[in-house]
Design an enzyme around this catalytic site. Structure first.
Site, mmCIF file in Angstrom:
data_model
loop_
_atom_site.group_PDB
_atom_site.id
_atom_site.type_symbol
_atom_site.label_atom_id
_atom_site.label_comp_id
_atom_site.label_asym_id
_atom_site.label_seq_id
_atom_site.Cartn_x
_atom_site.Cartn_y
_atom_site.Cartn_z
ATOM 1 N N GLU A 43 0.591 -1.168 -0.232
ATOM 2 C CA GLU A 43 -0.345 0.000 -0.061
ATOM 3 C C GLU A 43 0.716 1.529 -0.119
ATOM 4 O O GLU A 43 1.625 1.655 1.137
ATOM 5 C CB GLU A 43 -0.534 0.050 0.903
ATOM 6 N N THR A 70 -4.043 6.165 2.469
ATOM 7 C CA THR A 70 -4.316 7.539 3.530
ATOM 8 C C THR A 70 -5.374 8.308 2.176
ATOM 9 O O THR A 70 -4.779 9.140 1.835
ATOM 10 C CB THR A 70 -2.906 8.582 3.290
ATOM 11 N N LYS A 130 -10.596 -1.235 8.047
ATOM 12 C CA LYS A 130 -9.633 -1.120 8.529
ATOM 13 C C LYS A 130 -9.962 -1.029 10.007
ATOM 14 O O LYS A 130 -10.250 0.262 9.908
ATOM 15 C CB LYS A 130 -8.790 -0.220 7.899
#
Length: 208
Positions: A43, A70, A130
């Site tokens: 990621e 993000t 998440k």
């Protein structure tokens, strides 16, 4: 690879390396090292300078499945997807990104840290929820408690993952187990490419 196939592969391999580097070159070096160690998923956060180009490069190389992290806006999500990201991860409950990801055929992973946030993410159709910061809300114990009311939930955990708890997270059925960017960057800075490959491989071996 379809989104379903991607999620099946993540469930099988679990580890996701998060890259939050100060340069694009460092991000690429980190991704290539963890890929060599046997980690299938990377990621790249949008805090990395030139994040879209890093994603594009890694997607083109095809050595790892690359996602964008993000992600806080539809613009960032679209940029990541256009660059080749196969999953979109947010540090917060960005539910407006879920339909965008569904339309593009990529996985959506918003974050939550309470039962209410988890159920909102599940009802939105998110592919994973998440749990962030996982260590601050209780780590494996929190996941175990949440699986009571939400037995079909699929989670990614980020924050405080280490060699002492990675196997426990896997035993609980957590789909994505995140190796933090600070840990990866520190190992790369102190021990170089070979050291990072070795350290990352220790986590792979724990889940083999």
């Amino acid at each position: 690879m379809t989104k379903t196939e991607l999620m099946t592969a993540m469930q099988a391999h679990r580890l996701v390396a998060v890259i939050r580097s100060s340069t694009a070159e460092e991000a690429l070096a980190t991704a290539r090292a963890v890929g060599e160690a046997g980690i299938w998923f990377v990621e790249v956060t949008f805090t990395v300078p030139g994040a879209a180009e890093v994603i594009r490069t890694l997607a083109g190389e095809g050595e790892v499945h690359v996602g964008a992290g993000t992600v806080l806006s539809e613009e960032q999500a679209r940029t990541g997807i256009e660059a080749g990201a196969r999953f979109i991860v947010s540090p917060s409950l960005e539910l407006d990104l879920v339909p965008l990801c569904r339309e593009a055929g990529v996985a959506s992973i918003p974050a939550g840290a309470t039962p209410t946030e988890i159920v909102r993410a599940l009802r939105s159709g998110a592919d994973l929820v998440k749990i962030f910061p996982a260590d601050c809300v209780g780590g494996p114990h929190f996941i175990r408690q949440m699986l009571g009311p939400f037995p079909d939930a699929r989670f990614m955990v980020s924050g405080g993952v280490n060699k002492d708890n990675v196997a426990e997270y896997a035993a609980l059925g957590v789909t994505g187990i995140v190796l933090g960017s600070a840990f990866l960057a520190d190992v790369l800075a102190r021990e170089g490419h070979a050291g990072l490959v070795a350290k990352a491989r220790e986590f792979v071996d724990l889940l083999s």
